[in-house]
Design an enzyme around this catalytic site. Structure first.
Site: not given
Length: 281
Positions: A226, A260
């Site tokens: 991210k 995740r």
């Protein structure tokens, strides 16, 4: 409804009983920020799932709608068309639970019908009908915090107290689930890294992740590749593995029970080192 492969820690010790587990990401989308367009073909998606299984994934998360910053929504029918053939095939051929990353009640119902083992919702079951559909499914759920929606969430996000506000939202959603008939033992919470947060907001949430561990059965975290990693390392998406591994280990140390990720093998290995050190307590 078919029998489902439910995430193993639900049967026995609880979500955190066996240490932090790895959820592999499988996006069936043309526009997800990291792997968009890679797994649109059914056989390609199956091969990727088989690879993640071999690398040590405990659960695979299938998504049919991109929720990257700036993403636009897709219709329920388009999401169903993307997700259902993949989930049905994986449920039949992959011996670990298959989670479905969705907010739509139609997708929740159909995914449960064909054997999905978990619902992972970035909108925390807030869309009309989603909470009822999830409760009727009998499946575990993950509730994530997001400020705004994907198309606008990174346009100057603001909190007076990000830790308190995210925590209060998740407490409210856990309560809503319990009132709808979903037991606390079947609920995970996710602070929503990158979903309506600045770099500082993300760092505060990660530093204080333990504030979320008592809200439900456990905490799930999605930090893989991210922007928080890219900003800290000045690295493009395909050069963020090292930072993602560091973030996963920090999250596990802070009490996350699922991370995740895109890089399954490397994360599994990193978490084994983390678990070995923690076992010395």
């Amino acid at each position: 409804m078919r029998s489902v492969k439910v995430f193993p820690p639900l049967a026995g010790e609880g979500w955190s009983g066996g240490g932090c587990k790895v959820m592999g990401v499988l996006n069936i989308t043309p526009d997800s920020f990291s792997d968009g367009g890679h797994y649109l073909a059914l056989e390609t998606a199956l091969r990727r799932a088989e690879t993640m299984l071999a690398e040590g994934a405990a659960i695979i998360d299938v998504g049919g709608e991109s929720t990257r910053p700036g993403a636009l929504p897709v219709s329920a029918q388009e999401e169903l068309d993307r997700v259902l053939p993949v989930v049905e095939r994986l449920v039949r051929e992959i011996p670990i639970p298959i989670s479905v990353d969705t907010s739509k009640p139609e997708v929740i119902r159909e995914a449960a019908r064909i054997g999905a083992g978990m619902i992972n919702d970035v909108r925390a079951l807030c869309l009309p009908g989603a909470l009822e559909a999830a409760a009727a499914s009998g499946l575990p759920v993950c509730l994530m915090h997001m400020q705004g929606n994907p198309s606008t969430m990174q346009k100057e996000p603001y909190y007076a107290d990000v830790l308190a506000e995210v925590r209060a939202f998740l407490i409210e959603r856990v309560g809503a689930c319990e009132r709808a008939g979903i037991s606390r033992e079947q609920i995970l919470v996710d602070p929503g890294f990158g979903f309506g947060k600045t770099l500082d907001h993300n760092l505060i949430l990660l530093r204080h992740l333990k504030h979320f561990t008592g809200l439900a059965a456990g905490v799930m975290v999605g930090l893989s590749r991210k922007s928080i990693i890219g900003l800290l390392l000045d690295a493009p998406i395909d050069k963020r593995m090292a930072g993602s591994l560091a973030a996963a280990v920090i999250a596990a140390w802070q009490g996350a029970c699922i991370v995740r990720v895109h890089d399954v093998r490397e994360t599994v290995q990193a978490l084994r080192i983390c678990a070995a050190v923690r076992a010395m307590d």
